[in-house]
Design a protein around this motif. Structure first.
Motif, PDB file in Angstrom:
ATOM      1  N   UNK A 162      17.878 -21.834  26.925  1.00 16.43           N
ATOM      2  CA  UNK A 162      17.933 -20.800  25.876  1.00 16.43           C
ATOM      3  C   UNK A 162      17.890 -19.410  26.491  1.00 16.43           C
ATOM      4  N   UNK A 163      18.494 -18.464  25.797  1.00 18.93           N
ATOM      5  CA  UNK A 163      18.556 -17.105  26.332  1.00 18.93           C
ATOM      6  C   UNK A 163      17.167 -16.527  26.559  1.00 18.93           C
ATOM      7  N   UNK A 164      16.207 -16.876  25.703  1.00 11.73           N
ATOM      8  CA  UNK A 164      14.847 -16.347  25.850  1.00 11.73           C
ATOM      9  C   UNK A 164      14.233 -16.734  27.185  1.00 11.73           C
ATOM     10  N   UNK A 165      14.630 -17.892  27.735  1.00 15.76           N
ATOM     11  CA  UNK A 165      14.099 -18.319  29.029  1.00 15.76           C
ATOM     12  C   UNK A 165      14.694 -17.521  30.177  1.00 15.76           C
ATOM     13  N   UNK A 166      15.869 -16.925  29.962  1.00 14.35           N
ATOM     14  CA  UNK A 166      16.542 -16.148  31.005  1.00 14.35           C
ATOM     15  C   UNK A 166      16.393 -14.645  30.818  1.00 14.35           C
ATOM     16  N   UNK A 167      15.805 -14.246  29.711  1.00 17.41           N
ATOM     17  CA  UNK A 167      15.799 -12.827  29.359  1.00 17.41           C
ATOM     18  C   UNK A 167      14.968 -11.990  30.333  1.00 17.41           C
ATOM     19  N   UNK A 168      13.768 -12.439  30.700  1.00 18.62           N
ATOM     20  CA  UNK A 168      12.908 -11.655  31.594  1.00 18.62           C
ATOM     21  C   UNK A 168      13.529 -11.516  32.985  1.00 18.62           C
ATOM     22  N   UNK A 169      14.027 -12.611  33.618  1.00 20.01           N
ATOM     23  CA  UNK A 169      14.708 -12.420  34.912  1.00 20.01           C
ATOM     24  C   UNK A 169      15.911 -11.495  34.819  1.00 20.01           C
ATOM     25  N   UNK A 170      16.680 -11.598  33.739  1.00 21.31           N
ATOM     26  CA  UNK A 170      17.825 -10.706  33.568  1.00 21.31           C
ATOM     27  C   UNK A 170      17.368  -9.257  33.419  1.00 21.31           C
ATOM     28  N   UNK A 171      16.317  -9.056  32.656  1.00 18.57           N
ATOM     29  CA  UNK A 171      15.787  -7.693  32.474  1.00 18.57           C
ATOM     30  C   UNK A 171      15.360  -7.101  33.817  1.00 18.57           C
ATOM     31  N   UNK A 201      16.372  -7.966  36.739  1.00 16.86           N
ATOM     32  CA  UNK A 201      17.558  -7.778  37.578  1.00 16.86           C
ATOM     33  C   UNK A 201      18.255  -6.464  37.245  1.00 16.86           C
ATOM     34  N   UNK A 202      18.507  -6.221  35.960  1.00 20.16           N
ATOM     35  CA  UNK A 202      19.186  -4.983  35.567  1.00 20.16           C
ATOM     36  C   UNK A 202      18.299  -3.759  35.814  1.00 20.16           C
ATOM     37  N   UNK A 203      16.991  -3.941  35.718  1.00 19.86           N
ATOM     38  CA  UNK A 203      16.081  -2.837  36.022  1.00 19.86           C
ATOM     39  C   UNK A 203      16.164  -2.453  37.497  1.00 19.86           C
ATOM     40  N   UNK A 204      16.230  -3.454  38.383  1.00 21.04           N
ATOM     41  CA  UNK A 204      16.343  -3.175  39.818  1.00 21.04           C
ATOM     42  C   UNK A 204      17.673  -2.514  40.161  1.00 21.04           C
ATOM     43  N   UNK A 205      18.692  -2.769  39.342  1.00 21.67           N
ATOM     44  CA  UNK A 205      19.998  -2.140  39.551  1.00 21.67           C
ATOM     45  C   UNK A 205      20.083  -0.757  38.903  1.00 21.67           C
ATOM     46  N   UNK A 206      19.068  -0.369  38.150  1.00 24.86           N
ATOM     47  CA  UNK A 206      19.078   0.935  37.485  1.00 24.86           C
ATOM     48  C   UNK A 206      20.046   1.010  36.317  1.00 24.86           C
ATOM     49  N   UNK A 207      20.272  -0.115  35.639  1.00 24.86           N
ATOM     50  CA  UNK A 207      21.261  -0.167  34.564  1.00 24.86           C
ATOM     51  C   UNK A 207      20.644  -0.209  33.173  1.00 24.86           C
ATOM     52  N   UNK A 208      19.313  -0.112  33.083  1.00 22.32           N
ATOM     53  CA  UNK A 208      18.699  -0.101  31.757  1.00 22.32           C
ATOM     54  C   UNK A 208      19.099   1.160  31.004  1.00 22.32           C
ATOM     55  N   UNK A 209      19.124   1.036  29.691  1.00 19.00           N
ATOM     56  CA  UNK A 209      19.540   2.129  28.798  1.00 19.00           C
ATOM     57  C   UNK A 209      21.002   2.510  29.007  1.00 19.00           C
ATOM     58  N   UNK A 210      21.788   1.559  29.497  1.00 16.91           N
ATOM     59  CA  UNK A 210      23.250   1.695  29.550  1.00 16.91           C
ATOM     60  C   UNK A 210      23.849   0.465  28.873  1.00 16.91           C
ATOM     61  N   UNK A 211      25.167   0.505  28.690  1.00 13.78           N
ATOM     62  CA  UNK A 211      25.829  -0.625  28.048  1.00 13.78           C
ATOM     63  C   UNK A 211      26.150  -1.764  29.018  1.00 13.78           C
TER      64      UNK A 211
END
Length: 275
Positions: free
Chosen positions: A117-126, A128-138
């Motif tokens: 389920x997506x909820x199980x992958x949501x925290x690792x994905x978050x 990951x995108x945080x480490x890439x500096x992509x939060x608050x973007x599309x």
């Protein structure tokens, strides 16, 4: 014959009763949105507004930037639909007709993603995108659509049914894989394209949890989250404006369904997926 007709009429009556039960809350929401007396208090139930007015819509327009939310949602929906459907067809074609090392293994690994389920992958994905500096973007809303797993599975199942002789004949005539894909596979996969496109449009328009997590700026939010933030920010009840916002946010999908209901029903029957 009389017994068959009786059963048919009983079924029709039961379905009509169920339809009325389902539509009554929706109709009341529309009535409240046009009822001036519902602005600060909840009026008694009525099939028609006690005082017809556009005040609730005017108040909602001043309170929430629906136009911006519409633009953001349409942009994300169009981009994600094009990306997900195109890449799903490409990968589906590769898994259905291609030959490369580890083909079966990669397909099994791909399908295993559907079991999580997506909820199980949501925290690792978050993270990951945080480490890439992509939060608050599309980008967090877009990049995942390059691997539309269900679309790949669905496209592969349908493309596999296309006779190999068509592809082999084109290759013998000197066509490359790209020409085969665009000239043969895509024209024959129109039902697949329409099905995946409809499913993606509905899914992206109703997307809520992931945009809420990765988008911080209200100016960049999609309409589902924007409406939720509007309701959460109101300290007073404001039944009328809330219903007006709800009606306006649902209008595009209602119009889409009215014009494409035949194709939506076909997509559900073809894919077995109801969203």
């Amino acid at each position: 014959m009389k017994a068959v007709k009786r059963r048919k009429w009983i079924t029709v009556v039961i379905l009509l009763i169920i339809l009325v039960i389902l539509l009554t809350p929706l109709w009341w929401a529309v009535v409240l949105s046009f009822d001036r007396t519902s602005t600060m208090a909840l009026p008694d139930f009525s099939l028609f507004p006690h005082e017809v007015s556009l005040f609730n819509y005017e108040m909602a327009a001043k309170t929430i930037d629906l136009i911006q939310y519409y633009k953001n949602t349409v942009l994300i929906t169009v981009v994600n639909t094009v990306i997900s459907v195109f890449t799903a067809l490409l990968c589906g074609y590769a898994f259905a007709k291609g030959s490369f090392p580890g083909k079966k293994l990669w397909y099994i690994i791909l399908l295993s993603v559907m079991m999580l389920p997506f909820e199980a992958r949501m925290i690792p994905l978050y993270l990951q995108y945080k480490s890439w500096g992509l939060l608050n973007t599309y980008w967090p809303l877009i990049l995942g659509n390059f691997a539309y797993v269900y679309g790949i599975f669905f496209a592969r199942s349908n493309i596999a049914a296309i006779p190999d002789s068509l592809r082999e004949s084109a290759l013998m005539d000197g066509a490359g894989e790209w020409k085969v894909f665009f000239r043969i596979i895509l024209p024959l996969a129109k039902p697949v394209i329409s099905t995946l496109a409809i499913l993606q449009i509905i899914a992206n328009w109703n997307s809520y949890l992931w945009p809420l997590v990765v988008i911080r700026s209200q100016a960049k939010q999609v309409i589902s989250v924007g409406v939720s933030l509007f309701n959460a920010s109101q300290t007073d009840i404001y039944y009328g404006p809330r219903m007006a916002v709800a009606v306006l946010s649902a209008v595009p999908l209602v119009i889409l369904f009215l014009f494409l209901q035949k194709y939506i029903v076909q997509s559900i029957a073809l894919s077995g997926v109801k969203q």
